[in-house]
Design an enzyme around this catalytic site. Structure first.
Site, mmCIF file in Angstrom:
data_model
loop_
_atom_site.group_PDB
_atom_site.id
_atom_site.type_symbol
_atom_site.label_atom_id
_atom_site.label_comp_id
_atom_site.label_asym_id
_atom_site.label_seq_id
_atom_site.Cartn_x
_atom_site.Cartn_y
_atom_site.Cartn_z
ATOM 1 N N ASP A 13 7.387 -1.695 -1.416
ATOM 2 C CA ASP A 13 7.586 -0.708 -0.339
ATOM 3 C C ASP A 13 9.008 -0.647 0.235
ATOM 4 O O ASP A 13 9.168 -0.578 1.464
ATOM 5 C CB ASP A 13 6.587 -0.970 0.807
ATOM 6 C CG ASP A 13 5.133 -0.746 0.383
ATOM 7 O OD1 ASP A 13 4.882 -0.438 -0.790
ATOM 8 O OD2 ASP A 13 4.240 -0.901 1.247
ATOM 9 N N LYS A 111 -0.059 3.355 -3.276
ATOM 10 C CA LYS A 111 -1.249 2.860 -2.569
ATOM 11 C C LYS A 111 -1.369 3.514 -1.213
ATOM 12 O O LYS A 111 -0.371 3.971 -0.663
ATOM 13 C CB LYS A 111 -1.154 1.332 -2.436
ATOM 14 C CG LYS A 111 0.085 0.915 -1.688
ATOM 15 C CD LYS A 111 0.197 -0.585 -1.582
ATOM 16 C CE LYS A 111 1.457 -0.979 -0.840
ATOM 17 N NZ LYS A 111 1.537 -0.480 0.538
ATOM 18 N N CYS A 156 2.445 -5.634 3.949
ATOM 19 C CA CYS A 156 2.223 -5.335 2.529
ATOM 20 C C CYS A 156 2.621 -6.478 1.596
ATOM 21 O O CYS A 156 1.914 -6.754 0.629
ATOM 22 C CB CYS A 156 2.888 -4.020 2.169
ATOM 23 S SG CYS A 156 2.003 -2.646 2.973
HETATM 24 C C1 VGL Z 1 3.139 -1.292 5.679
HETATM 25 C C2 VGL Z 1 2.192 -0.895 7.731
HETATM 26 C C3 VGL Z 1 1.659 0.286 7.279
HETATM 27 C C4 VGL Z 1 3.976 -2.190 4.819
HETATM 28 C C5 VGL Z 1 2.593 -0.110 5.203
HETATM 29 O O1 VGL Z 1 4.535 -1.704 3.793
HETATM 30 O O2 VGL Z 1 4.101 -3.393 5.156
HETATM 31 N N1 VGL Z 1 2.911 -1.676 6.939
HETATM 32 N N2 VGL Z 1 1.867 0.668 6.015
#
Ligand code: VGL
Ligand code: ZN
Length: 209
Positions: A13, A111, A156
């Protein structure tokens, strides 16, 4: 550490919305980029993930009238943190940061695209049963150990590490190649779970030498 042919480097991410100026900015999120780019050079096998939500996703506070970002609610599968709208499919915020070197990546797992289920982990969605497909890829390619880096350590990256370890993979989280949201003790909590499940913490210099 010696890198083996059965090692995978999973970059989680590293998207504009999690970097400074983004909708769910992680403090110092962009600082992981040069470290991750260097690490990528040391691995033969690299995979990426992307948080990839439809408009109106159930993890967005805006989808729940009267609720605010960072509150907790109860969804069908249990407790869910609410977030600002972020990583909406096809937007600039959802794009991987342009500084991230991605040429080596053989696969990108997206995802969080089911409207009613969030997905912190790169392996299973937050209902803890819907697979993303990454487990199949890892098994098919014969990877035994996964090195993880990216955003955010306590969401994540952390949930991915715990799931991978539960799938009997060896897991190494590269601490200085991650940054945390750190909300309500979430970072300390994830470190405790790493310890309990045998997830190993290393620094990039342990790998780069
Ligand atoms: C994430 C909160 C919501 C992350 C993704 O990538 O850690 N955190 N969506
Ligand atoms: Zn998300």
């Amino acid at each position: 550490m010696k890198i083996l042919p059965t090692d995978l480097f999973l970059i989680i991410d590293v998207q504009n919305d999690f970097c400074p100026g983004g909708a769910l900015a992680v403090q110092g999120g962009n600082e992981v980029i040069p470290v991750i780019n260097q690490l990528s050079e040391h691995f033969d096998d690299v995979a990426l993930t992307q948080d990839w939500h439809p408009v109106g996703h159930s993890s967005f506070a805006s989808a729940h009238p009267g609720k605010s970002p960072f509150e907790m609610i109860e969804l069908s599968y249990g407790q869910q943190n609410l977030w600002p709208d972020h990583c909406v499919q096809g937007t600039f915020g959802a794009a991987l940061h342009m500084g991230l070197e991605t040429d080596k990546a053989a696969i990108t797992i997206r995802k969080g695209f089911h409207p009613g289920i969030d997905s912190y982990s790169a392996f299973f969605e937050n209902d803890q049963e819907t697979p993303t497909g990454l487990m199949g890829y890892v098994h098919d390619r014969g990877f035994k150990r996964i090195f993880m880096a990216g955003l955010a350590t306590d969401y994540c990256v952390g949930f991915s590490a715990l799931d991978a370890s539960q799938l009997d993979l060896d897991v190494v989280v590269i601490q200085d190649a991650c940054r945390a949201i750190n909300m309500g003790g979430s970072l300390e909590a994830i470190y405790e779970q790493f310890e309990a499940q045998g997830v190993v913490l290393k620094n990039s210099k342990d790998i780069l030498g």
